[in-house]
Scaffold this active site. Structure first.
Site, PDB file in Angstrom:
ATOM      1  N   GLU A 198       0.833  -1.214   0.000  1.00 40.72           N
ATOM      2  CA  GLU A 198       0.000   0.000   0.000  1.00 40.72           C
ATOM      3  C   GLU A 198       0.866   1.262   0.000  1.00 40.72           C
ATOM      4  O   GLU A 198       0.361   2.372   0.129  1.00 40.72           O
ATOM      5  CB  GLU A 198      -0.932  -0.002   1.212  1.00 40.72           C
ATOM      6  CG  GLU A 198      -2.239  -0.745   0.982  1.00 40.72           C
ATOM      7  CD  GLU A 198      -2.098  -2.180   0.517  1.00 40.72           C
ATOM      8  OE1 GLU A 198      -1.476  -2.967   1.233  1.00 40.72           O
ATOM      9  OE2 GLU A 198      -2.602  -2.500  -0.571  1.00 40.72           O
ATOM     10  N   ASN A 275      -1.060  -6.432  -4.836  1.00 41.96           N
ATOM     11  CA  ASN A 275      -1.642  -5.474  -5.771  1.00 41.96           C
ATOM     12  C   ASN A 275      -0.577  -4.599  -6.429  1.00 41.96           C
ATOM     13  O   ASN A 275       0.464  -4.324  -5.838  1.00 41.96           O
ATOM     14  CB  ASN A 275      -2.631  -4.563  -5.027  1.00 41.96           C
ATOM     15  CG  ASN A 275      -1.943  -3.774  -3.919  1.00 41.96           C
ATOM     16  OD1 ASN A 275      -1.642  -4.320  -2.871  1.00 41.96           O
ATOM     17  ND2 ASN A 275      -1.680  -2.495  -4.149  1.00 41.96           N
ATOM     18  N   ASP A 317      -7.540  -4.000  -5.400  1.00 41.80           N
ATOM     19  CA  ASP A 317      -6.643  -4.511  -4.354  1.00 41.80           C
ATOM     20  C   ASP A 317      -6.801  -6.021  -4.182  1.00 41.80           C
ATOM     21  O   ASP A 317      -6.786  -6.533  -3.066  1.00 41.80           O
ATOM     22  CB  ASP A 317      -6.856  -3.793  -3.013  1.00 41.80           C
ATOM     23  CG  ASP A 317      -5.784  -4.159  -1.990  1.00 41.80           C
ATOM     24  OD1 ASP A 317      -4.631  -4.406  -2.399  1.00 41.80           O
ATOM     25  OD2 ASP A 317      -6.096  -4.234  -0.788  1.00 41.80           O
TER      26      ASP A 317
HETATM   27 CA   LIG Z   1      -2.900  -4.922  -0.966  1.00 39.54          CA
END
Ligand SMILES: [Ca+2]
Ligand SMILES: [Ca+2]
Length: 584
Positions: A198, A275, A317
């Site tokens: 992230e 992701n 995600d």
């Molecule tokens: Ca993630």
């Protein structure tokens, strides 16, 4: 010192522990660890074997007598540090080793629960774990016990004393890197991934010498980045700008935050990748390799042998980090029965994938959740999802946020980190899953070191009246759900299957539960006093079968749960190791 311990322990082993890996010259070897699943007298790897099938051949405890299972002891991790306890214990030579929240490691006497030692990593201010201060487990090798910390270090301790043997920095925590997965031991190497998807980090798998911690190879997961081997650059991952435009590959994500599995038959490591960064997919046209994929890596060189991308150009995600579990089965191919070397993965995107593990070719992909709004199935010829373009969050218009869409599964996934189990007896995978959706929209975003790199906002929502969690038994040869157990709160703990026709898993409501592996009938439950989000294990000790699990509510759900928070708001925190057996 080492020699003296070896002699003492070898004597003990001969007397008490015939079903365990032999205790010689300091402790488990890499060969013992590969063989872990076949030695039910100990648990010396995350996943109960590097294939992580989480299947025990023990059957003294079984579906006829499990109703009599009672606690032997509960050992508290103590202190003010509680939050999520997502760890899987290890058991070796009369000691249970378990990691705790805030990068702690404990050794308990496996018979009495008495604490032998504890190690607290000194964490700096400013660590950036996205999803609670968890740790999922340790690795054991020889006289060492090894675990990764929230400030992205890898630490080897003397397993007899808890004293540090070596401590290596994996990555820069100030850039958003952290580490929570259990390390994997292969051929005297410690193999680790990294966390921080992230924050615009670069995913990587790396191998270190287990005795010294010295780096052997690295393999970045994003195309354009160079790997290394023995201190020199090796090869580039993929081809620069083949599936990323401009400079976006420099902050492309693809964290390998759940660690990996190893298959000795094909000599391949299997690591999932998270992701792409940022979440806002409108900013990064292309497939964004090798994010949201499974990578097969040669453990001797760090080279990628094959890849399979579950969510090309991810916009939700849907980290593809979920464990890829090797198994063998007979599949129908053009009407003929063909025995195959396979691997299975229940992906965060809601599909259960079966691949040929020798080459990464897709064999089947079936939904294991109620709903997948982002794709209408997976094309078996191309291996790609049939995307539903209207359900991708829209591009921002200048400074305005883009169109909000409803997406299911939510970004917390049809299945998140919590590991499934595979029973060699029933041939079924037991998948801890969740049915939920989210409103998601995109926003403008620019990369800034150490800051969240999302470009998206979201609210998680329930999609069913009666449940969010569902433990599902999947037949990998048909893709059919054979049975399911529904749970009100989201399931967030690992699963264990045994030859005793049993399947164990925990619930946020505080229970460890046992189910009939064939029918899904609930046979036993025990209230541990806090939510169970750890992974249960079983082993044989002094002729009896034991079960252990960590209790302690936390993880990503209470941090990000949105409208589903009402299903678990009364749960108390905790931090205890519970151990069970049948009365004598
Ligand atoms: Ca993630
Ligand atoms: Ca074992």
């Amino acid at each position: 010192m080492k020699r003296r311990f070896s002699i003492v322990l070898a004597g003990l082993a001969a007397a008490t522990s015939l079903t365990a890996a032999p205790v010689l010259a300091g402790g488990p070897t890499s060969a013992d660890i590969v063989n872990d699943a076949a030695t039910p007298g100990d648990v010396i790897s995350y996943g109960m074997g590097p294939q992580q099938q989480r299947f025990s051949t023990l059957d003294k405890l079984n579906s006829s007598n499990v109703k009599g299972l009672v606690p032997v002891f509960a050992a508290s991790l103590g202190g003010e540090k509680q939050r999520g306890q997502e760890s899987q214990p290890l058991v070796y030579d009369g000691t249970i080793y378990v990691t705790g929240s805030y990068s702690r490691l404990f050794a308990f006497d496996a018979r009495t629960g008495e604490k032998k030692w504890e190690y607290n990593a000194r964490l700096p201010d400013g660590i950036m774990p996205c999803c609670d201060v968890v740790n999922r487990g340790a690795a054991i090798h020889g006289d060492k016990i090894i675990f990764a910390t929230l400030d992205a270090h890898l630490i080897a301790l003397d397993r007899h004393t808890g004293k540090v043997i070596w401590n290596k920095k994996l990555a820069d925590y100030q850039a958003g890197y952290s580490a929570t997965a259990a390390p994997l031991i292969v051929k005297d190497m410690v193999i680790t991934g990294n966390s921080g998807g992230e924050f615009g980090i670069i995913g990587e798998v790396s191998a270190r010498n287990v005795d010294t911690g010295e780096l052997i190879w690295t393999r970045p997961t994003i195309e354009g980045h160079m790997g290394s081997l023995n201190g020199k650059p090796s090869t580039m991952t993929g081809k620069l700008n083949a599936s990323w435009t401009g400079d976006l590959w420099k902050t492309g994500g693809g964290a390998t935050w759940l660690g990996g599995t190893y298959d000795p038959e094909t000599n391949l490591l299997f690591f999932g990748t998270g992701n792409p960064g940022p979440w806002n997919s409108n900013l990064r046209p292309g497939d964004n390799l090798y994010t949201a994929s499974t990578l097969a890596i040669d453990p001797d060189t760090g080279e990628i042998k094959w890849h399979y991308q579950t969510t090309p150009h991810d916009g939700w995600d849907f980290d593809g980090v979920n464990e890829f579990i090797p198994f063998d089965a007979t599949m129908k191919v053009k009407g003929k029965d063909v025995p195959m070397k396979l691997g299975a993965k229940a992906d965060r995107n809601g599909y259960f994938y079966v691949l040929d593990r020798t080459n990464g070719k897709l064999v089947s992909a079936n939904k294991f959740v109620m709903q997948t709004t982002w794709a209408d199935g997976i094309n078996l010829k191309t291996g790609r999802p049939n995307f539903i373009p209207a359900n991708r969050p829209g591009a921002p218009n200048g400074a305005e946020k883009g169109t909000t869409v409803f997406a299911s599964p939510s970004f917390l996934g049809g299945k998140n980190w919590m590991p499934m189990a595979y029973s060699k007896d029933t041939g079924l995978f037991y998948v801890p899953s969740n049915d939920w959706g989210m409103d998601i929209w995109n926003e403008p975003i620019a990369y800034k070191k150490g800051a969240a790199y999302l470009g998206a906002g979201f609210t998680i929502k329930p999609i069913a009246e009666d449940h969010i969690g569902a433990l599902r038994a999947m037949d990998p040869t048909t893709g059919k759900i054979v049975w399911e157990y529904k749970n009100k709160a989201p399931l967030w703990g690992g699963v264990l299957a045994t030859r005793g026709n049993l399947v164990f898993t925990g619930t946020p409501e505080g229970y460890l539960k046992a189910f009939d592996a064939k029918t899904g009938a609930e046979l036993w439950k025990f209230q541990t006093g806090s939510g169970v989000v750890g992974s249960p294990i079983t082993w044989e000790q002094d002729g009896e079968q034991y079960v252990a699990v960590m209790s302690g509510w936390g993880g990503a759900v209470p941090l990000w749960g949105g409208e589903v928070a009402k299903t678990f708001k009364e749960i108390s925190q905790g931090g205890s190791l519970w151990v069970f057996k049948l009365p004598k």
